[in-house]
Motif scaffolding. Sequence first.
Motif, PDB file in Angstrom:
ATOM      1  N   VAL A  99       8.746   7.795   2.335  1.00  0.00           N
ATOM      2  CA  VAL A  99       7.837   7.018   1.485  1.00  0.00           C
ATOM      3  C   VAL A  99       8.138   7.209   0.010  1.00  0.00           C
ATOM      4  O   VAL A  99       7.823   6.343  -0.822  1.00  0.00           O
ATOM      5  N   ARG A 100       8.780   8.327  -0.334  1.00  0.00           N
ATOM      6  CA  ARG A 100       9.069   8.594  -1.746  1.00  0.00           C
ATOM      7  C   ARG A 100      10.415   8.042  -2.191  1.00  0.00           C
ATOM      8  O   ARG A 100      10.538   7.461  -3.280  1.00  0.00           O
TER       9      ARG A 100
ATOM     10  N   TYR B   7       3.294  11.203  -0.089  1.00  0.00           N
ATOM     11  CA  TYR B   7       4.345  12.225  -0.180  1.00  0.00           C
ATOM     12  C   TYR B   7       3.725  13.621  -0.114  1.00  0.00           C
ATOM     13  O   TYR B   7       4.176  14.483   0.654  1.00  0.00           O
ATOM     14  N   ASP B   8       2.687  13.841  -0.907  1.00  0.00           N
ATOM     15  CA  ASP B   8       2.025  15.148  -0.912  1.00  0.00           C
ATOM     16  C   ASP B   8       1.332  15.428   0.415  1.00  0.00           C
ATOM     17  O   ASP B   8       1.360  16.558   0.923  1.00  0.00           O
TER      18      ASP B   8
ATOM     19  N   LEU C  78       0.819  -1.210   0.000  1.00  0.00           N
ATOM     20  CA  LEU C  78       0.000   0.000   0.000  1.00  0.00           C
ATOM     21  C   LEU C  78       0.854   1.262   0.000  1.00  0.00           C
ATOM     22  O   LEU C  78       0.530   2.239  -0.688  1.00  0.00           O
ATOM     23  N   VAL C  79       1.953   1.241   0.780  1.00  0.00           N
ATOM     24  CA  VAL C  79       2.843   2.408   0.819  1.00  0.00           C
ATOM     25  C   VAL C  79       3.449   2.658  -0.553  1.00  0.00           C
ATOM     26  O   VAL C  79       3.527   3.803  -1.017  1.00  0.00           O
ATOM     27  N   LEU C  80       3.861   1.585  -1.235  1.00  0.00           N
ATOM     28  CA  LEU C  80       4.446   1.736  -2.569  1.00  0.00           C
ATOM     29  C   LEU C  80       3.417   2.265  -3.564  1.00  0.00           C
ATOM     30  O   LEU C  80       3.717   3.150  -4.379  1.00  0.00           O
ATOM     31  N   LEU C  81       2.201   1.734  -3.498  1.00  0.00           N
ATOM     32  CA  LEU C  81       1.156   2.151  -4.435  1.00  0.00           C
ATOM     33  C   LEU C  81       0.708   3.591  -4.183  1.00  0.00           C
ATOM     34  O   LEU C  81       0.392   4.334  -5.125  1.00  0.00           O
ATOM     35  N   MET C  82       0.685   3.969  -2.911  1.00  0.00           N
ATOM     36  CA  MET C  82       0.163   5.281  -2.544  1.00  0.00           C
ATOM     37  C   MET C  82       1.260   6.292  -2.243  1.00  0.00           C
ATOM     38  O   MET C  82       0.987   7.365  -1.690  1.00  0.00           O
TER      39      MET C  82
END
Length: 432
Positions: free
Chosen positions: A296-297, A270-271, A261-265
């Motif tokens: 996360v980015r 990030y924003d 989920l972290v990778l997909l989102m």
Amino acid sequence: MNANTSLSNIAVHNTNRKVVISVKAFRELAAAGIILISLVPETSNRFLFVTFFSLWITLAYVSNVRGFIKAFIYPNIKSYSVYAWLLLYMIFYLTGYMQGVEIDRIFNYLRLGFTLLLINYYIESENWSAIKKLTVFSLGCMAFSCITTLRALALDPLAARVLATGREELIQGLEGLMIGSYGLVYGLVFVTVALVGLLKAKLLTGWKAGFLIIAVLFAYTIFSAAFMIALLLFLFGLTLMFLNIKRTKSMLLTIVIFIALVLLMSPFLYDTFNYFGDLTEHNALSMRFYELAHMVRYGTAEGTVTSEARVQLYLLSLSTFFENPILGVGGFYGFGTSIFGIGGHSAFLDELAKYGILGTGFLFVALFSNAFYVYKKLRSNKQKAIYYSAMIPFFVLGLINTLLFIPIFFAAYFVVPGLIFSYYKPDPMGMV
């Protein structure tokens, strides 16, 4: 004659009872001293610990021989694995298999071993009242440490992280401020997860508002101290707790889904984190949001070891262990241990690289067996789920970062179980 004898027996009984109560009171005072120097920054020294330890051991034996024998003397895996681990490390020290080690480190290992076993005595003695009192005192010590730490962080937002480096040239000027650094902050992670779990499960029987305030204070300190891994472990523990995860298979599945989920989102996260960073006026807090956004980015936080570099250090220790699986390459301490094949960023992998299966195996057995002992003693599934959610981050920390610090061990192996044992009301349906 019979009346006089009865009166005499009553007098002796009352006297003995007063002596027992006095012995227990002094035992708890000694325990409070151990707690204080374990959780409050800049209070610990060898003389104080030896004094409190000697008093506590003596009074613990006198006040409850059965509980003392079951906790410390009766042969079992949870206690004897600790003794075997400490004995091996003493042998390594005396034979020179530890390089760059002062006696203080051996003394620290002895304290860690004692910390693992301390709660066992009160459980075996079934002295729940003493556990509750000592747990409340522990929370008070941690709350005091949070206040002094936040006071210092208001002056220098990175003070806790600078102290964690251990470099003399960087930490000058920070002494005397009673800043809780690496050990306190990570210890707060486990305790705060347990506190939130008890509040969520409605197991607390009183002073709920007070415990909520303490949980907020602890969480705020974790957030302000600028340890990215501590923040992530805190969120991980809360996730396990809110999802009611209490099995390893479920936990591993949760990790996989969470990472996916972290990778997909990651663009959205990030924003979002950057938005909260811009919105927050407190410099230290806004920096944490920016670091989360960067994490996360890009897989790292500014000013920290990158994820890629960290993995390489893990692999270095793992490779050293595979090449020397029985006894490792020996202990090398201080900065620059990577030149000896020790990554220095994973307690478990580093210990395996240093001392192999023979030297480190008993440490692993001690950690797991003492945690499992507490787990088995818990009375309900709710308690077990909370304990699981608090302790899994502890073992994850040992895999991805350094671990062998007194406040961390004391928080995980005394305060967390103390909280769960102390504040409990039976399930109205009688479910356990």
